[in-house]
Design an enzyme around this catalytic site. Structure first.
Site, PDB file in Angstrom:
ATOM      1  N   CYS A 104      28.465 -19.495-119.839  1.00 60.22           N
ATOM      2  CA  CYS A 104      27.201 -19.335-120.296  1.00 60.22           C
ATOM      3  C   CYS A 104      26.106 -20.329-120.083  1.00 60.22           C
ATOM      4  O   CYS A 104      26.270 -21.603-120.528  1.00 60.22           O
ATOM      5  CB  CYS A 104      27.425 -19.208-121.862  1.00 60.22           C
ATOM      6  SG  CYS A 104      25.757 -18.816-123.007  1.00 60.22           S
ATOM      7  N   GLY A 105      25.171 -20.006-119.304  1.00 58.79           N
ATOM      8  CA  GLY A 105      24.201 -20.879-119.014  1.00 58.79           C
ATOM      9  C   GLY A 105      23.256 -21.784-119.847  1.00 58.79           C
ATOM     10  O   GLY A 105      22.764 -22.988-120.061  1.00 58.79           O
ATOM     11  N   HIS A 106      22.849 -20.687-120.717  1.00 64.47           N
ATOM     12  CA  HIS A 106      21.911 -21.184-121.934  1.00 64.47           C
ATOM     13  C   HIS A 106      22.677 -22.318-122.840  1.00 64.47           C
ATOM     14  O   HIS A 106      22.278 -23.188-123.210  1.00 64.47           O
ATOM     15  CB  HIS A 106      21.163 -20.062-122.713  1.00 64.47           C
ATOM     16  CG  HIS A 106      22.215 -19.719-124.007  1.00 64.47           C
ATOM     17  ND1 HIS A 106      23.229 -18.694-123.805  1.00 64.47           N
ATOM     18  CD2 HIS A 106      22.102 -20.165-125.359  1.00 64.47           C
ATOM     19  CE1 HIS A 106      23.660 -18.608-125.218  1.00 64.47           C
ATOM     20  NE2 HIS A 106      22.983 -19.535-125.984  1.00 64.47           N
ATOM     21  N   ASP A 269      20.548 -10.886-124.769  1.00 63.55           N
ATOM     22  CA  ASP A 269      20.330 -12.373-124.466  1.00 63.55           C
ATOM     23  C   ASP A 269      18.831 -12.408-124.674  1.00 63.55           C
ATOM     24  O   ASP A 269      17.949 -11.726-124.089  1.00 63.55           O
ATOM     25  CB  ASP A 269      20.670 -12.737-123.125  1.00 63.55           C
ATOM     26  CG  ASP A 269      20.709 -14.056-123.006  1.00 63.55           C
ATOM     27  OD1 ASP A 269      20.055 -14.820-123.622  1.00 63.55           O
ATOM     28  OD2 ASP A 269      21.644 -14.585-121.954  1.00 63.55           O
ATOM     29  N   GLY A 274      21.208 -17.803-118.293  1.00 58.97           N
ATOM     30  CA  GLY A 274      21.579 -18.902-117.119  1.00 58.97           C
ATOM     31  C   GLY A 274      22.504 -18.473-116.269  1.00 58.97           C
ATOM     32  O   GLY A 274      22.480 -18.615-114.885  1.00 58.97           O
ATOM     33  N   SER A 275      23.761 -17.825-116.588  1.00 60.66           N
ATOM     34  CA  SER A 275      24.649 -17.510-115.678  1.00 60.66           C
ATOM     35  C   SER A 275      24.148 -16.062-115.004  1.00 60.66           C
ATOM     36  O   SER A 275      24.765 -16.063-113.652  1.00 60.66           O
ATOM     37  CB  SER A 275      25.927 -17.027-116.271  1.00 60.66           C
ATOM     38  OG  SER A 275      25.810 -16.186-117.280  1.00 60.66           O
TER      39      SER A 275
END
EC number: 4.2.1.77
Length: 354
Positions: A104-106, A269, A274-275
């Site tokens: 999870c990028g965020h 989202d 991010g991902s």
């Protein structure tokens, strides 16, 4: 008139009643609920083993924090655990409305700030303007770089991804209600299907979110049924996380490209994902639409928030040609909360409205 009530604390309760304390943050509008205390020990020799253990034995913690009445169907969470990797400052398990993500990028952007401010990494030198936080995610080790001043974090954070790659391009998938649709599948720590919203008869800029969610979910189910997802490192990573609908503007441009990510159980989202940005950069690089260190801006159609991304170097993931992607965004604190779980509460483990 000022209140005499305590600002933050638990109501009177049986001390045996389970209690959970959290810090809430957001990145680009997408929430992150970080568990401070109250989660039982997550057992396992590796992070992926811990992920399996939590799913099998501690899923009530996820439901209590993500679902109503304490959360909502689009809440996202993080449980911090020890990592078996010597270079990692912390390990993390990601929580959402359906289960447990691999990346999870965020959340990584937010956790970079959190780790610095809550003392999970060595304090930087007083004159330092950036510090590194190594976060062990289920997909692998991710390096976050946190802007700081006077030893404390500021908003901007960037991270370097695990190797990201295109799994398949221009796949013709039979999507109910739309016929054969060309779909790309790429990996940025999690696998996503990518398709231009226009191919589904929608305008990414003006369509209602509900219509975008329905279309993306239909694509997700079609791809799951018709495409074999595999990852060279682990079967635990070999699943389609969701679908990202785009504006179709994949060629390099100075202008932002817009998308919306629908993942897990129709979770939306709020950030550019991010991902998803990582996977989309890998896809554009694979197609020859982007060069190394060309920065693109990605805008969320839900909130208008923006992440930037660029492929910083080539890599390998098994036999796949891959890239390491840098994603940048702004993470913010929103508050803290304490929750109790009374045994006579029929909704103690939460609920989701369908």
């Amino acid at each position: 008139m000022e209140s005499a009530l305590p600002v933050c604390g638990l109501p009177p309760h049986d001390p045996r009643t389970p209690a959970l304390s959290v810090v809430d943050m957001h990145t680009g509008g997408e929430p992150l609920r970080i568990v401070l205390t109250g989660c039982p020990e997550v057992v396992g020799p590796t992070l992926l083993a811990k992920r399996r253990y939590m799913r099998q034995h501690l899923d009530h913690v996820r439901r209590r924090l993500m679902f109503e009445p304490r959360g909502h169907r689009d809440m996202y969470g993080a449980v911090l655990v020890p990592s078996e990797l010597p270079d990692a400052h912390l390990g993390v398990l990601f929580l959402h409305n359906e289960g447990y993500s691999s990346m999870c990028g965020h959340a990584v952007l937010a956790l970079g700030r959190f780790a610095l401010d809550f003392g999970l990494v060595p304090a930087p030198e007083a004159e330092a303007r950036e510090t590194r936080v190594n976060i062990h995610c289920p997909c692998g080790l991710v390096a976050a770089f946190v802007e700081c001043e006077g030893g404390r974090s500021r908003g901007p954070v960037r991270f370097h991804s695990v190797p990201a790659f295109a799994l398949a391009t221009d796949l013709l998938v039979d999507v109910p209600g739309h016929g054969k649709v060309a779909v790309d599948v790429a990996y940025g720590g999690a696998f996503y299907a990518f398709v231009s919203a226009e191919k589904l008869g929608l305008d990414i800029y003006s369509a209602k979110t509900r219509d975008l969610v329905d279309a993306a979910s239909t694509v997700t189910e079609a791809v799951k049924a018709q495409v074999k997802i595999n990852h060279p490192d682990s079967e635990d990573l070999a699943f389609l996380y969701g679908t990202i609908l785009t504006d179709g503007k994949d060629s390099f441009s100075e202008e932002p490209t817009t998308n919306i990510c629908v993942f897990a159980d129709e979770q939306v989202d709020r950030s550019p994902t991010g991902s998803g940005v990582t996977a989309r950069i890998a896809l554009q690089y694979h197609k020859g639409l982007l060069e190394l260190n060309q920065t693109r801006a990605f805008k969320s159609s839900a909130t208008g928030s923006v992440f930037t991304g660029k492929a910083v170097r080539e890599a390998k993931c098994g036999d796949f040609k891959a890239v390491i992607v840098e994603v940048s965004g702004q993470a913010h604190y929103t508050g803290t909360a304490n929750f109790i779980v009374e045994e006579d509460d029929q909704l103690r483990d939460g609920f989701l409205l369908k």
